[in-house]
Scaffold this motif. Structure first.
Motif: not given
Length: 74
Positions: A49-52, A32-40
């Motif tokens: 921070r999110r990738m960490g 979910g965090i990875g998808v949110s990074i991709g869609l932002d």
């Protein structure tokens, strides 16, 4: 997660099942965090921070997997 579904009836250990559910939850949160990074689309720089957090979830899930396999064969 598919492997957990297949082996669920084979392994009769409450600890193994609890660790499997926790492992699936960790992977779902990391995905979910990875998808949110991709869609932002408003990101101006790399989201360290999110990738960490995603990397941390992957490393922690490897540890949980190791403990789960130790519990299964104990």
């Amino acid at each position: 997660m598919g492997g957990a579904y297949i082996t669920w009836p084979v392994v009769d250990s409450a600890a193994w099942r609890a660790l499997t559910v926790f492992l699936c939850l960790m992977h779902a949160i990391g995905t979910g965090i990875g998808v949110s990074i991709g869609l932002d689309r408003d990101l101006e720089s790399f989201p360290w921070r999110r990738m960490g957090t995603v990397v941390l979830f992957i490393v922690l899930s490897l540890g949980v997997y190791w403990v789960r396999e130790t519990v299964q064969f104990a």
